[in-house]
Design a protein around this motif. Structure first.
Motif, PDB file in Angstrom:
ATOM      1  N   TRP A  17       0.817  -1.202   0.000  1.00 49.07           N
ATOM      2  CA  TRP A  17       0.000   0.000   0.000  1.00 49.07           C
ATOM      3  C   TRP A  17       0.854   1.256   0.000  1.00 49.07           C
ATOM      4  O   TRP A  17       0.444   2.306  -0.513  1.00 49.07           O
ATOM      5  CB  TRP A  17      -0.948  -0.006   1.203  1.00 49.07           C
ATOM      6  N   LEU A  18       2.058   1.171   0.568  1.00 46.51           N
ATOM      7  CA  LEU A  18       2.950   2.338   0.542  1.00 46.51           C
ATOM      8  C   LEU A  18       3.383   2.667  -0.880  1.00 46.51           C
ATOM      9  O   LEU A  18       3.463   3.842  -1.263  1.00 46.51           O
ATOM     10  CB  LEU A  18       4.188   2.083   1.407  1.00 46.51           C
ATOM     11  N   TYR A  19       3.676   1.614  -1.661  1.00 44.21           N
ATOM     12  CA  TYR A  19       4.063   1.850  -3.055  1.00 44.21           C
ATOM     13  C   TYR A  19       2.926   2.522  -3.824  1.00 44.21           C
ATOM     14  O   TYR A  19       3.151   3.433  -4.624  1.00 44.21           O
ATOM     15  CB  TYR A  19       4.447   0.538  -3.729  1.00 44.21           C
ATOM     16  N   ALA A  20       1.697   2.051  -3.587  1.00 48.15           N
ATOM     17  CA  ALA A  20       0.539   2.650  -4.266  1.00 48.15           C
ATOM     18  C   ALA A  20       0.364   4.101  -3.842  1.00 48.15           C
ATOM     19  O   ALA A  20       0.114   4.985  -4.678  1.00 48.15           O
ATOM     20  CB  ALA A  20      -0.715   1.832  -3.952  1.00 48.15           C
ATOM     21  N   ALA A  21       0.513   4.369  -2.539  1.00 43.88           N
ATOM     22  CA  ALA A  21       0.342   5.743  -2.042  1.00 43.88           C
ATOM     23  C   ALA A  21       1.426   6.666  -2.589  1.00 43.88           C
ATOM     24  O   ALA A  21       1.179   7.863  -2.797  1.00 43.88           O
ATOM     25  CB  ALA A  21       0.364   5.744  -0.508  1.00 43.88           C
ATOM     26  N   ALA A  22       2.616   6.120  -2.826  1.00 43.45           N
ATOM     27  CA  ALA A  22       3.728   6.951  -3.299  1.00 43.45           C
ATOM     28  C   ALA A  22       3.493   7.483  -4.704  1.00 43.45           C
ATOM     29  O   ALA A  22       4.113   8.477  -5.107  1.00 43.45           O
ATOM     30  CB  ALA A  22       5.026   6.150  -3.261  1.00 43.45           C
ATOM     31  N   GLY A  61      12.622   6.746   6.955  1.00 40.97           N
ATOM     32  CA  GLY A  61      13.256   5.438   7.100  1.00 40.97           C
ATOM     33  C   GLY A  61      14.220   5.377   8.276  1.00 40.97           C
ATOM     34  O   GLY A  61      14.281   4.373   8.992  1.00 40.97           O
ATOM     35  N   LEU A  62      14.953   6.469   8.499  1.00 32.95           N
ATOM     36  CA  LEU A  62      15.884   6.508   9.634  1.00 32.95           C
ATOM     37  C   LEU A  62      15.150   6.538  10.972  1.00 32.95           C
ATOM     38  O   LEU A  62      15.730   6.164  11.999  1.00 32.95           O
ATOM     39  CB  LEU A  62      16.784   7.734   9.526  1.00 32.95           C
ATOM     40  N   CYS A  63      13.901   6.961  10.959  1.00 33.16           N
ATOM     41  CA  CYS A  63      13.128   7.048  12.208  1.00 33.16           C
ATOM     42  C   CYS A  63      12.543   5.713  12.641  1.00 33.16           C
ATOM     43  O   CYS A  63      12.080   5.587  13.790  1.00 33.16           O
ATOM     44  CB  CYS A  63      11.989   8.052  12.042  1.00 33.16           C
ATOM     45  N   ILE A  64      12.552   4.721  11.774  1.00 30.92           N
ATOM     46  CA  ILE A  64      11.852   3.464  12.073  1.00 30.92           C
ATOM     47  C   ILE A  64      12.479   2.745  13.263  1.00 30.92           C
ATOM     48  O   ILE A  64      11.766   2.304  14.184  1.00 30.92           O
ATOM     49  CB  ILE A  64      11.809   2.574  10.823  1.00 30.92           C
ATOM     50  N   ARG A  80      11.860  -1.428   4.065  1.00 25.16           N
ATOM     51  CA  ARG A  80      12.318  -1.627   2.690  1.00 25.16           C
ATOM     52  C   ARG A  80      11.499  -0.769   1.723  1.00 25.16           C
ATOM     53  O   ARG A  80      12.060  -0.126   0.834  1.00 25.16           O
ATOM     54  CB  ARG A  80      12.205  -3.099   2.302  1.00 25.16           C
ATOM     55  N   ALA A  81      10.195  -0.769   1.901  1.00 27.62           N
ATOM     56  CA  ALA A  81       9.334   0.026   1.017  1.00 27.62           C
ATOM     57  C   ALA A  81       9.658   1.506   1.125  1.00 27.62           C
ATOM     58  O   ALA A  81       9.740   2.215   0.111  1.00 27.62           O
ATOM     59  CB  ALA A  81       7.865  -0.233   1.351  1.00 27.62           C
ATOM     60  N   VAL A  82       9.858   1.990   2.346  1.00 26.67           N
ATOM     61  CA  VAL A  82      10.182   3.401   2.545  1.00 26.67           C
ATOM     62  C   VAL A  82      11.499   3.745   1.847  1.00 26.67           C
ATOM     63  O   VAL A  82      11.616   4.776   1.171  1.00 26.67           O
ATOM     64  CB  VAL A  82      10.258   3.733   4.049  1.00 26.67           C
ATOM     65  N   GLY A  83      12.491   2.873   1.980  1.00 26.85           N
ATOM     66  CA  GLY A  83      13.772   3.120   1.339  1.00 26.85           C
ATOM     67  C   GLY A  83      13.680   3.131  -0.180  1.00 26.85           C
ATOM     68  O   GLY A  83      14.282   3.990  -0.843  1.00 26.85           O
ATOM     69  N   LEU A  84      12.928   2.196  -0.744  1.00 25.08           N
ATOM     70  CA  LEU A  84      12.798   2.148  -2.196  1.00 25.08           C
ATOM     71  C   LEU A  84      11.988   3.324  -2.734  1.00 25.08           C
ATOM     72  O   LEU A  84      12.281   3.838  -3.820  1.00 25.08           O
ATOM     73  CB  LEU A  84      12.141   0.820  -2.605  1.00 25.08           C
TER      74      LEU A  84
END
Length: 208
Positions: A17-22, A61-64, A80-84
């Motif tokens: 869902w993150l990829y779709a939102a991006a 991503g650094l906050c995770i 991983r999704a956030v980084g990509l």
């Protein structure tokens, strides 16, 4: 508790869902471009927006890990999704600069990379992100081993630092927003250094 609810939500939501939102912000930029809502210099607006979103995703991503260690909120499955997504935004930022801003005038491109510090640092940050994106898959983790993969992905901190320095030099004035990003990245790096030092001390401490 709020943390338990957040963790339950995180377990139920797929990272896909993150990829779709991006994609939504990019579509929004395209719509604004077609309607003339981006002002007199739409290329610069698009370029700036994509770069800023990339930086925001890098910081997210650094906050995770701090969120998990300090607040108990476990979002590791989204890292991983956030980084990509961060890499995708930064790549689009670079592509707009190359294709639309400088129109592939390679002489000017190389001249800017060599002579303009903010572009030099920005390109260095992109180069640091390349191995991270290429190894963000299960096969790379198996090939490198968990420890080797984790060491490689500490480059994220250098990429983030390059990104905020690029942003500060780009605006050329002491504006609050880039300074806040810089302080956030420095704080996250210091947390990492502190935790690494504690871990080393714990490993080398004599057993009672």
């Amino acid at each position: 508790m709020l943390v338990d609810r957040l963790n339950g939500w995180a377990r139920r939501i797929s990272p896909n869902w993150l990829y779709a939102a991006a994609v939504i912000p990019v579509l929004w930029l395209v719509w604004q471009l077609n309607t003339g809502a981006l002002g007199v210099d739409p290329v610069k607006r698009i370029e700036h927006s994509l770069g800023l979103w990339g930086l925001q995703m890098i910081v997210a991503g650094l906050c995770i890990t701090p969120l998990r260690r300090l607040a108990g909120v476990n979002l590791l499955r989204f890292r991983r999704a956030v980084g990509l997504i961060a890499f995708a935004y930064v790549t689009l930022h670079l592509t707009v600069w190359l294709l639309l801003d400088l129109q592939l005038r390679w002489g000017q491109i190389w001249g800017d990379i060599l002579k303009r510090p903010y572009i030099t640092v920005g390109m260095a940050g992109f180069a640091l992100m390349l191995p991270l994106a290429l190894t963000s898959n299960a096969a790379s983790i198996r090939r490198l081993g968990a420890a080797g993969w984790q060491k490689l992905h500490r480059i994220t901190y250098l990429a983030a630092l390059a990104g905020v320095i690029h942003y500060i030099w780009l605006v050329r004035t002491w504006q609050a927003e880039p300074i806040l990003y810089f302080l956030a990245v420095i704080g996250l790096i210091l947390l990492r250094v502190l935790w690494s030092a504690r871990s080393r001390r714990a490993r080398t401490a004599p057993v009672a």
